[in-house]
Write a protein that holds these residues in place. Structure first.
Motif, PDB file in Angstrom:
ATOM      1  N   ILE A  73     -21.903  28.512  22.447  1.00 42.59           N
ATOM      2  CA  ILE A  73     -22.356  27.407  21.613  1.00 42.59           C
ATOM      3  C   ILE A  73     -23.050  26.356  22.473  1.00 42.59           C
ATOM      4  CG2 ILE A  73     -20.571  27.736  19.857  1.00 42.59           C
ATOM      5  CD1 ILE A  73     -19.189  25.228  21.043  1.00 42.59           C
ATOM      6  N   LYS A  74     -23.864  25.567  21.806  1.00 46.87           N
ATOM      7  CA  LYS A  74     -24.575  24.466  22.444  1.00 46.87           C
ATOM      8  C   LYS A  74     -24.142  23.181  21.760  1.00 46.87           C
ATOM      9  CE  LYS A  74     -29.202  22.555  22.662  1.00 46.87           C
ATOM     10  NZ  LYS A  74     -30.556  22.712  22.135  1.00 46.87           N
ATOM     11  N   ARG A  75     -23.841  22.190  22.552  1.00 51.30           N
ATOM     12  CA  ARG A  75     -23.415  20.878  22.055  1.00 51.30           C
ATOM     13  C   ARG A  75     -24.591  19.917  22.198  1.00 51.30           C
ATOM     14  NH1 ARG A  75     -21.062  16.122  24.373  1.00 51.30           N
ATOM     15  NH2 ARG A  75     -19.399  15.281  23.060  1.00 51.30           N
ATOM     16  N   THR A  76     -24.933  19.246  21.098  1.00 49.08           N
ATOM     17  CA  THR A  76     -26.025  18.273  21.120  1.00 49.08           C
ATOM     18  C   THR A  76     -25.504  16.939  20.621  1.00 49.08           C
ATOM     19  OG1 THR A  76     -27.613  20.034  20.642  1.00 49.08           O
ATOM     20  CG2 THR A  76     -28.357  17.781  20.285  1.00 49.08           C
ATOM     21  N   VAL A  77     -25.739  15.891  21.414  1.00 47.81           N
ATOM     22  CA  VAL A  77     -25.368  14.537  21.018  1.00 47.81           C
ATOM     23  C   VAL A  77     -26.608  13.896  20.395  1.00 47.81           C
ATOM     24  CG1 VAL A  77     -24.524  12.296  21.806  1.00 47.81           C
ATOM     25  CG2 VAL A  77     -23.682  14.393  22.885  1.00 47.81           C
ATOM     26  N   LEU A  78     -26.481  13.513  19.131  1.00 52.59           N
ATOM     27  CA  LEU A  78     -27.602  12.910  18.413  1.00 52.59           C
ATOM     28  C   LEU A  78     -27.567  11.396  18.565  1.00 52.59           C
ATOM     29  CD1 LEU A  78     -27.350  15.057  15.164  1.00 52.59           C
ATOM     30  CD2 LEU A  78     -28.819  15.446  17.133  1.00 52.59           C
ATOM     31  N   ASP A  79     -28.740  10.811  18.638  1.00 50.61           N
ATOM     32  CA  ASP A  79     -28.860   9.364  18.816  1.00 50.61           C
ATOM     33  C   ASP A  79     -28.719   8.666  17.470  1.00 50.61           C
ATOM     34  OD1 ASP A  79     -29.281   6.923  20.021  1.00 50.61           O
ATOM     35  OD2 ASP A  79     -31.470   7.107  20.050  1.00 50.61           O
ATOM     36  N   THR A  80     -27.483   8.613  16.995  1.00 46.11           N
ATOM     37  CA  THR A  80     -27.186   7.949  15.730  1.00 46.11           C
ATOM     38  C   THR A  80     -26.093   6.917  15.985  1.00 46.11           C
ATOM     39  OG1 THR A  80     -25.517   9.625  15.185  1.00 46.11           O
ATOM     40  CG2 THR A  80     -27.745   9.997  14.360  1.00 46.11           C
ATOM     41  N   HIS A  81     -25.881   6.086  14.989  1.00 51.45           N
ATOM     42  CA  HIS A  81     -24.803   5.104  15.100  1.00 51.45           C
ATOM     43  C   HIS A  81     -23.873   5.276  13.916  1.00 51.45           C
ATOM     44  CE1 HIS A  81     -22.863   1.566  16.643  1.00 51.45           C
ATOM     45  NE2 HIS A  81     -22.802   1.089  15.419  1.00 51.45           N
ATOM     46  N   PRO A  82     -22.637   5.680  14.068  1.00 46.79           N
ATOM     47  CA  PRO A  82     -22.032   6.090  15.333  1.00 46.79           C
ATOM     48  C   PRO A  82     -22.623   7.415  15.827  1.00 46.79           C
ATOM     49  CG  PRO A  82     -20.543   6.561  13.514  1.00 46.79           C
ATOM     50  CD  PRO A  82     -21.729   5.838  12.934  1.00 46.79           C
ATOM     51  N   VAL A  83     -22.351   7.719  17.070  1.00 53.09           N
ATOM     52  CA  VAL A  83     -22.878   8.917  17.705  1.00 53.09           C
ATOM     53  C   VAL A  83     -22.399  10.156  16.940  1.00 53.09           C
ATOM     54  CG1 VAL A  83     -22.791  10.326  19.806  1.00 53.09           C
ATOM     55  CG2 VAL A  83     -23.036   7.856  19.975  1.00 53.09           C
ATOM     56  N   THR A  84     -23.308  11.090  16.718  1.00 52.79           N
ATOM     57  CA  THR A  84     -22.984  12.342  16.049  1.00 52.79           C
ATOM     58  C   THR A  84     -23.132  13.479  17.050  1.00 52.79           C
ATOM     59  OG1 THR A  84     -23.873  11.479  13.975  1.00 52.79           O
ATOM     60  CG2 THR A  84     -23.586  13.868  14.118  1.00 52.79           C
ATOM     61  N   VAL A  85     -22.156  14.369  17.076  1.00 51.22           N
ATOM     62  CA  VAL A  85     -22.217  15.546  17.936  1.00 51.22           C
ATOM     63  C   VAL A  85     -22.360  16.763  17.035  1.00 51.22           C
ATOM     64  CG1 VAL A  85     -21.026  16.920  19.686  1.00 51.22           C
ATOM     65  CG2 VAL A  85     -20.812  14.431  19.698  1.00 51.22           C
ATOM     66  N   GLN A  86     -23.306  17.597  17.390  1.00 49.29           N
ATOM     67  CA  GLN A  86     -23.609  18.774  16.580  1.00 49.29           C
ATOM     68  C   GLN A  86     -23.475  20.021  17.446  1.00 49.29           C
ATOM     69  OE1 GLN A  86     -26.853  18.420  13.518  1.00 49.29           O
ATOM     70  NE2 GLN A  86     -27.901  19.563  15.106  1.00 49.29           N
ATOM     71  N   TYR A  87     -22.981  21.093  16.851  1.00 45.40           N
ATOM     72  CA  TYR A  87     -22.790  22.354  17.563  1.00 45.40           C
ATOM     73  C   TYR A  87     -23.593  23.440  16.881  1.00 45.40           C
ATOM     74  CZ  TYR A  87     -18.938  19.876  19.694  1.00 45.40           C
ATOM     75  OH  TYR A  87     -18.190  18.957  20.377  1.00 45.40           O
ATOM     76  N   GLU A  88     -24.169  24.320  17.693  1.00 43.33           N
ATOM     77  CA  GLU A  88     -24.878  25.485  17.174  1.00 43.33           C
ATOM     78  C   GLU A  88     -24.693  26.641  18.143  1.00 43.33           C
ATOM     79  OE1 GLU A  88     -29.307  25.159  17.346  1.00 43.33           O
ATOM     80  OE2 GLU A  88     -28.867  23.230  18.306  1.00 43.33           O
ATOM     81  N   LEU A  89     -24.909  27.841  17.640  1.00 45.21           N
ATOM     82  CA  LEU A  89     -24.800  29.007  18.504  1.00 45.21           C
ATOM     83  C   LEU A  89     -25.988  29.059  19.451  1.00 45.21           C
ATOM     84  CD1 LEU A  89     -23.771  31.765  15.929  1.00 45.21           C
ATOM     85  CD2 LEU A  89     -22.290  30.533  17.505  1.00 45.21           C
ATOM     86  N   THR A  90     -25.734  29.476  20.668  1.00 46.60           N
ATOM     87  CA  THR A  90     -26.819  29.722  21.616  1.00 46.60           C
ATOM     88  C   THR A  90     -27.466  31.061  21.260  1.00 46.60           C
ATOM     89  OG1 THR A  90     -25.366  30.920  23.111  1.00 46.60           O
ATOM     90  CG2 THR A  90     -25.581  28.524  23.473  1.00 46.60           C
ATOM     91  N   LYS A  91     -28.514  31.414  21.969  1.00 47.94           N
ATOM     92  CA  LYS A  91     -29.132  32.729  21.766  1.00 47.94           C
ATOM     93  C   LYS A  91     -28.082  33.820  22.011  1.00 47.94           C
ATOM     94  CE  LYS A  91     -32.986  35.604  23.249  1.00 47.94           C
ATOM     95  NZ  LYS A  91     -34.134  35.742  24.142  1.00 47.94           N
ATOM     96  N   HIS A  92     -27.310  33.642  23.065  1.00 46.55           N
ATOM     97  CA  HIS A  92     -26.237  34.599  23.383  1.00 46.55           C
ATOM     98  C   HIS A  92     -25.162  34.582  22.287  1.00 46.55           C
ATOM     99  CE1 HIS A  92     -23.527  37.043  25.663  1.00 46.55           C
ATOM    100  NE2 HIS A  92     -22.664  36.069  25.872  1.00 46.55           N
TER     101      HIS A  92
END
Length: 118
Positions: A73-92
């Motif tokens: 999985i890949k973790r992405t921190v989005l520039d929102t207020h409050p901060v949002t963290v999103q997860y998605e599957l990697t290519k693997h």
């Protein structure tokens, strides 16, 4: 009767591969977490927490870190207020989609088999 040594070597390699896969996917929660992300493409921490019934915040955080270390999985921190963290599957990680879909289909058929209900 003796077994062909090449056959034994091939079986050992296959069993090692299963061992390696189970080592990465072990535990009570990882398949559920991967399934949640797989079925929705991208999920926030709270979404996964709602999907995976019975998991604690602390355990979800731990499992997500392990899945990230294993490049599933890949973790992405989005520039929102409050901060949002999103997860998605990697290519693997996306290579597990067929397995998750097969598990889902099998689970539906199994429940029907056991309960006798359509």
């Amino acid at each position: 009767m003796t077994c062909n040594p090449e056959f034994q070597t091939d079986r050992k390699k296959e069993m090692m591969a299963v061992h390696d896969a189970m080592d990465v996917l072990n535990g009570k929660w990882k398949i559920y977490i991967i399934s949640s992300i797989c079925h929705y493409n991208k999920r926030r921490f709270s979404d996964i927490l709602n999907d995976v019934i019975g998991i604690s915040n602390k355990m979800l955080s731990k499992e997500l870190k392990e899945l990230e270390v294993n490049k599933l999985i890949k973790r992405t921190v989005l520039d929102t207020h409050p901060v949002t963290v999103q997860y998605e599957l990697t290519k693997h990680g996306k290579t597990l989609q067929t397995i998750i879909n097969d598990l889902t289909d099998w689970g539906i058929r199994h429940r029907r088999e056991i309960t006798g209900k359509e």
